[in-house]
Design a protein around this motif. Structure first.
Motif, mmCIF file in Angstrom:
data_model
loop_
_atom_site.group_PDB
_atom_site.id
_atom_site.type_symbol
_atom_site.label_atom_id
_atom_site.label_comp_id
_atom_site.label_asym_id
_atom_site.label_seq_id
_atom_site.Cartn_x
_atom_site.Cartn_y
_atom_site.Cartn_z
ATOM 1 N N ASP A 169 0.865 -1.379 0.077
ATOM 2 C CA ASP A 169 0.110 0.184 0.084
ATOM 3 C C ASP A 169 0.877 1.270 -0.043
ATOM 4 N N ALA A 175 -3.893 1.576 -4.075
ATOM 5 C CA ALA A 175 -5.104 0.882 -3.505
ATOM 6 C C ALA A 175 -5.831 0.269 -4.568
ATOM 7 N N THR A 268 -2.376 -1.560 6.552
ATOM 8 C CA THR A 268 -1.021 -1.273 5.370
ATOM 9 C C THR A 268 -0.152 -2.518 5.678
#
Length: 301
Positions: A169, A175, A268
């Motif tokens: 990420d 994303a 993340t």
């Protein structure tokens, strides 16, 4: 009238043959002598052995066979070396049952020694494999630092080998995207030369966090997204010179998180791509790698 005519025929004398002399009686004495010599050789051979239990068993057997008590005292005699050299000599001692307690103790001792030797061999193999993987980890980290991306990866050594965790990420991918970001290309370009010089097989694994993909978006599920991200990294590493036969790609969706969903960093950290430098050691030796890594971390921290 003659006596021969009146009294009938004269009775014939009974033919008496001379008793035949037996010229083979010496064979009986010879057989007795050979039997005694055989017993003597057996006793002499047994005396050359040092196993008390075998002596006792031999004496008992001879006593039962000959009907006479026999006592055998083991001693070192020159006759034993002569008997050992006789052609076709029979190993009498091996035919005598040994003490089962002594035999089992010897078996247990041999088994314990074999287990100790195997453990020592596996420990040495694991240590050598760990040192190689640790050297690869240090080389990868040095390459990232030289490219200005120090700390972009996390490392651990498990039973598979060296695992390089690269956060996807905002580092490798945006994303829900499988196109490499510029930072992602720079990171892979930095580590590709080091990976290419290693002899190990390299597994690239795509992982997603627990959030589902956008309904109606380009991905049916996180399985397709994680798998495509893994193959994207494989293609890039191959273009950077890493031999393709040593590369493989796998997508795990959200099934193998690094931290639980309740962790604040889960979104993340769990969305990542792992490059696994597979160990070349045996499976038994690889089982020691996590313990060696934990011990190393405990010393350095």
């Amino acid at each position: 009238m003659s006596a021969s005519g009146h009294g009938g025929r004269r009775r014939a004398k009974k033919h008496e043959e001379e008793e035949h002399e037996n010229h083979e009686r010496w064979l009986v004495s010879y057989a007795d002598m050979m039997t005694l010599l055989l017993v003597l050789f057996v006793v002499l051979y047994a005396m050359s052995q040092v196993d008390q239990a075998k002596f006792a068993a031999l004496a008992k057997g001879l006593s039962q066979t000959l009907g006479t008590p026999i006592n055998v005292q083991p001693a070192s005699t020159p006759e034993s070396s002569v008997l050992d050299g006789l052609p076709g000599a029979v190993d009498i001692a091996s035919a005598i049952p040994s003490d089962p307690t002594v035999q089992q103790a010897e078996v247990d001792k041999a088994a314990a020694q074999a287990a100790a030797d195997r453990a020592e061999r596996l420990a040495a193999e694991a240590k050598a494999a760990y040192d190689e993987l640790a050297a690869a980890r240090d080389a990868i980290e040095a390459a990232l630092a030289a490219a200005g991306y120090a700390g972009a990866a996390r490392y651990e050594i498990d039973e598979r080998g060296l695992v390089v965790h690269i956060v996807a990420d905002q580092v490798l991918f945006d994303a829900e995207q499988a196109v490499l970001r510029p930072e992602g290309r720079a990171i892979l370009s930095a580590i590709a030369p080091t990976l290419g010089r290693l002899p190990n097989q390299l597994g690239v694994e795509g992982h997603a966090n627990h959030l589902p993909v956008t309904v109606g978006g380009p991905w049916p599920s996180n399985w397709e997204l994680s798998a495509t991200r893994a193959t994207t990294v494989v293609r890039y590493l191959a273009a950077e010179g890493v031999p393709q036969p040593r590369l493989s790609a796998t997508g795990y969706s959200s099934t193998r998180p690094l931290v639980p969903e309740s962790d604040p960093t889960a979104l993340t950290v769990n969305r990542r791509v792992d490059v696994v430098v597979l160990s070349t050691a045996s499976a038994e030796a690889n089982a020691f790698l996590p313990g060696l890594d934990a011990a190393h971390r405990g010393v350095t921290e």
